[in-house]
Design a protein around this motif. Structure first.
Motif, mmCIF file in Angstrom:
data_model
loop_
_atom_site.group_PDB
_atom_site.id
_atom_site.type_symbol
_atom_site.label_atom_id
_atom_site.label_comp_id
_atom_site.label_asym_id
_atom_site.label_seq_id
_atom_site.Cartn_x
_atom_site.Cartn_y
_atom_site.Cartn_z
ATOM 1 N N HIS A 52 0.837 -1.203 0.000
ATOM 2 C CA HIS A 52 0.000 0.000 0.000
ATOM 3 C C HIS A 52 0.872 1.253 0.000
ATOM 4 O O HIS A 52 2.022 1.212 0.433
ATOM 5 C CB HIS A 52 -0.826 0.096 1.295
ATOM 6 N N HIS A 157 -2.548 -3.231 -3.408
ATOM 7 C CA HIS A 157 -3.922 -3.142 -2.914
ATOM 8 C C HIS A 157 -4.910 -3.013 -4.078
ATOM 9 O O HIS A 157 -5.970 -3.625 -4.085
ATOM 10 C CB HIS A 157 -4.030 -1.926 -1.975
ATOM 11 N N ASP A 167 -3.757 2.170 -4.869
ATOM 12 C CA ASP A 167 -2.389 2.065 -4.362
ATOM 13 C C ASP A 167 -1.791 0.676 -4.590
ATOM 14 O O ASP A 167 -2.536 -0.293 -4.691
ATOM 15 C CB ASP A 167 -2.329 2.445 -2.867
HETATM 16 ZN ZN LIG Z 1 -4.125 0.452 0.514
#
Ligand SMILES: [Zn+2]
Length: 253
Positions: A52, A157, A167
Motif C-alpha cells: 500500500h 492493494h 495504491d
Molecule cells: Zn491500501
C-alpha cells in the motif's frame, strides 16, 4: 504487601486488561463438534503480501492512523516503512491486520486473513524514496524466507480491490521488485499470444477479479504499464499471455 493507592489501581487495571486480552484471544469452539483439544498446533502463516501507499504526509501521521480509532473506523497494517527506510512493525506476523478490506485475488476472498500488509509512507503523487525501496526489498526477503510466502505472491492493494483502490499507484517500482524476484512479471521474449487467446481468462488466471472489467484493466495497467488506461492494447495481450503462461506452470510460486 502495602502498595500506594495509585500503584494498586495500576495493578488492578493491568490485571483486568490481561483477563480481557485472555478472553478475546480464546478461539471460539464450534458447537456442532465435540471439543477434544490437541496441543499440536501453531499460528497460521500468511500466503501473500499486499503493498500500500499511505497517501498521507508523514510517517508520524500514519503511525497515528494505523494505531488509532479514526473517524472512518480502525485500520492497521503489519508494517510501515518510512521514506528514510525505517521499518515499523505494528501487528504480529501471525495476527490478522486490517489493511485490505473487501476484494479478491484468485481464490482468496479474505485478504486480511491471508496476507501480510505493508504500508509505504508516500503521498500517492511522489516517487518512492530509494532508502524506502531498499528497506522494502529487505523486508520482502525476510518475510518470504521466514514465512515461506512464495516470492511471486506480492501484489498491490489495487490489484485485489480495483474498484475501490489505486495504491501503491503507477509510480511504484514493480520492475525493480521483479528484478529482485518479487511479484509476477513478464519473463523472456514477449511473443505474440496464441490463436484464440482470451485476455479476460488470462487476467482471471493471474488473479484479477472481473466483476468490474474496466477497473480490473486499470489496476493491471497501473501495475504493468505504469498508467491508468482502461482498455487493453496489443502489447497488453503479449504481456498477459506471458504472465498467464507463468501462472500455469508455477501457480503458487
Ligand atoms: Zn491500501
Amino acid at each position: 504487601m502495602h502498595l500506594p493507592r495509585h500503584r494498586c489501581c495500576t495493578l488492578a487495571a493491568t490485571f483486568a486488561l490481561a483477563l480481557l486480552a485472555a478472553c478475546t484471544t480464546v478461539q471460539r469452539r464450534n458447537p456442532i463438534a465435540t471439543w477434544v483439544p490437541s496441543a499440536n498446533f501453531d499460528q497460521r502463516h500468511a500466503v501473500i503480501i499486499v503493498l500500500h501507499y499511505t497517501q498521507q504526509h508523514s510517517v508520524e501521521e500514519s503511525l497515528s492512523t494505523l494505531r488509532g480509532e479514526n473517524s472512518t473506523g480502525p485500520v492497521s497494517a503489519h508494517y510501515l516503512i518510512g521514506k528514510d527506510g525505517r521499518i515499523f512493525q505494528l501487528v504480529p506476523d501471525g495476527a490478522r491486520a486490517w489493511h485490505a478490506g473487501n476484494g479478491r485475488w484468485g481464490t482468496i476472498t479474505d485478504l486480511n486473513s491471508a496476507s501480510i500488509g505493508i504500508e509505504l509512507d508516500n503521498d500517492g503523487a511522489s516517487d518512492f524514496a530509494e532508502p524506502q525501496v531498499e528497506s522494502l526489498l529487505r523486508l520482502l526477503d525476510d518475510l518470504t524466507t521466514r514465512l515461506m510466502i512464495p516470492k511471486t505472491q506480492v501484489i498491490g492493494h489495487a490489484d485485489m480491490a480495483p474498484s475501490r483502490k489505486q495504491d501503491p499507484g503507477p509510480r511504484f517500482p514493480w520492475s525493480r521488485l521483479a528484478a529482485a524476484g518479487y511479484g509476477l512479471w513478464p519473463r523472456g521474449e514477449l511473443g505474440e499470444p496464441p490463436a484464440g487467446f482470451d485476455p479476460w481468462l488470462a487476467l482471471s488466471a493471474i488473479g484479477y477479479a472481473l466483476d468490474d472489467r474496466p477497473a480490473a484493466v486499470r489496476a493491471y495497467r497501473e501495475h504493468y504499464r505504469g498508467d491508468r488506461a482502461t482498455a487493453l492494447d496489443a502489447q497488453d495481450l503479449r504481456i498477459l499471455a506471458n504472465l498467464a503462461a507463468q501462472r500455469a506452470k508455477r501457480p503458487t510460486q
